[in-house]
Structures are given as C-alpha cells and as structure tokens.
Design a protein around this motif. Structure first.
Motif, PDB file in Angstrom:
ATOM      1  N   ASP A 177       0.847  -1.180   0.000  1.00 14.35           N
ATOM      2  CA  ASP A 177       0.000   0.000   0.000  1.00 14.35           C
ATOM      3  C   ASP A 177       0.893   1.244   0.000  1.00 14.35           C
ATOM      4  OD1 ASP A 177      -2.051   1.812   0.289  1.00 14.35           O
ATOM      5  OD2 ASP A 177      -2.856   0.907   2.103  1.00 14.35           O
ATOM      6  N   THR A 233      -3.664   4.413   0.155  1.00 13.01           N
ATOM      7  CA  THR A 233      -4.695   4.717  -0.835  1.00 13.01           C
ATOM      8  C   THR A 233      -4.950   3.603  -1.841  1.00 13.01           C
ATOM      9  OG1 THR A 233      -3.089   5.741  -2.316  1.00 13.01           O
ATOM     10  CG2 THR A 233      -4.212   7.204  -0.763  1.00 13.01           C
ATOM     11  N   ASN A 234      -4.010   2.690  -2.007  1.00 12.28           N
ATOM     12  CA  ASN A 234      -4.138   1.730  -3.093  1.00 12.28           C
ATOM     13  C   ASN A 234      -3.504   0.406  -2.690  1.00 12.28           C
ATOM     14  OD1 ASN A 234      -4.317   0.406  -5.507  1.00 12.28           O
ATOM     15  ND2 ASN A 234      -3.154   1.888  -6.689  1.00 12.28           N
TER      16      ASN A 234
END
Length: 178
Positions: free
Chosen positions: A71, A75-76
């Motif tokens: 990560d 956020t992703n």
C-alpha cells in the motif's frame, strides 16, 4: 530515461515491525525473513515509482506460500500471493507501483499469512533524474541529481545483472544435475 536505485533490506530507512524479522542468508546476499502474520515494514521515498523484490523458496507443501499486501500512502492496496516453486527463485518482483505524483510517499507492506516471506530490496525509479552524457565523460561537469543522491543510497548493482546471473546459475545447476 530515469535513474534506478536499489535500497537493500538492511538500509536504515526501512522500518520493520519489532521482533518479527530476522536476517537470512539469501541467494544473492542477506534477506529479511518473517513467518509472522501481520509483520510489516515501511519505507518513505520521494520519487515516482517503487518496486519490491524478494525470493521464493520451495516447501514440501504447495499451499505454503507467502501472501502480502502493499500500500502506497494508504490509498491503493495490492495483494500478492506468491506461487509455489520447486527451486529457489531469487530477485522476484512482489510489487510494482504505478507512476506516482510528485512528493513524499510511504510504502507499507504487511504479511497476510504466516508462511515464510523473504524480503531482499526495494528499487526506486526517478524519471526526472537523467544521465548527462557530458558529465559521464567529464568528472568536472555537474550532473542532475540521481535517485541515489536524493535517497542517500550508494548501491549500483543493476537488478537485470542480478536476475541474469541468478538465472544463469540455475540453468547451469540444472544442466549439471541432468
């Protein structure tokens, strides 16, 4: 063309969860190993891409493979489930971010299994750091700062050379065994 820098697992800029990691002699140098569910590490960087490398090692059970989550900036999330291997496979890419916006980023990595996870290095790429052909030929010219100058890393071993040498060694070993 940008500059790449390899940050090895022993670099003090990588922060590990306490008590969960230990040193392990890997196929191309030292590695950090953990078998602790939830063990983690993080790394702050200020370039546009990051890639995480480790090794895969055979086990007696094909379901015993590491599973981890990556990560950037919370956020992703990307989940990586390794594949089972019959032979040790060094310098395997576990994660590669997409190009990131300018600024400081933090990579968080956490284990989602208690199967052995072998961490080798992080490669960071800075497409804005361009090799200047004039400064390469002349030691008195001023070059654009590279990612290694930005991060303070001094490694110069290219990943392709490590991968090529490792694969060549495996082919040689397989031909000797046959």
């Amino acid at each position: 063309m940008g500059q790449s820098t390899i940050i090895y697992q022993s670099d003090p800029k990588i922060s590990y969860s306490p008590g969960d990691w230990s040193q392990f002699p890997g196929p191309v140098g030292q590695e950090q190993i953990t078998s602790t569910y939830g063990a983690s590490f993080n790394f702050r960087f200020n370039v546009s891409e990051v890639e995480v490398y480790g090794s895969l090692h055979p086990s007696t059970n094909s379901s015993i493979v590491p599973k981890s989550v990556y990560d950037v900036d919370a956020t992703n999330q990307f989940v990586y489930t390794a594949h089972w291997v019959a032979l040790s496979t060094p310098v395997t890419s576990f994660y590669n971010s997409s190009p990131l916006s300018a600024g400081t980023h933090t990579l968080y990595v956490s284990m989602l299994s208690s199967n052995p996870y072998y961490f080798d290095s992080i490669q960071i790429d800075d497409p804005l750091a361009v090799a200047d052909p004039v400064s390469s030929a002349s030691s008195s010219a001023t070059a654009t700062p590279t990612a290694s100058q930005i991060t303070g890393s001094t490694s110069s071993v290219p990943v392709a050379a490590i991968v090529g040498a490792s694969l060549g060694g495996l082919v040689l070993l397989a031909s000797i065994i046959s």
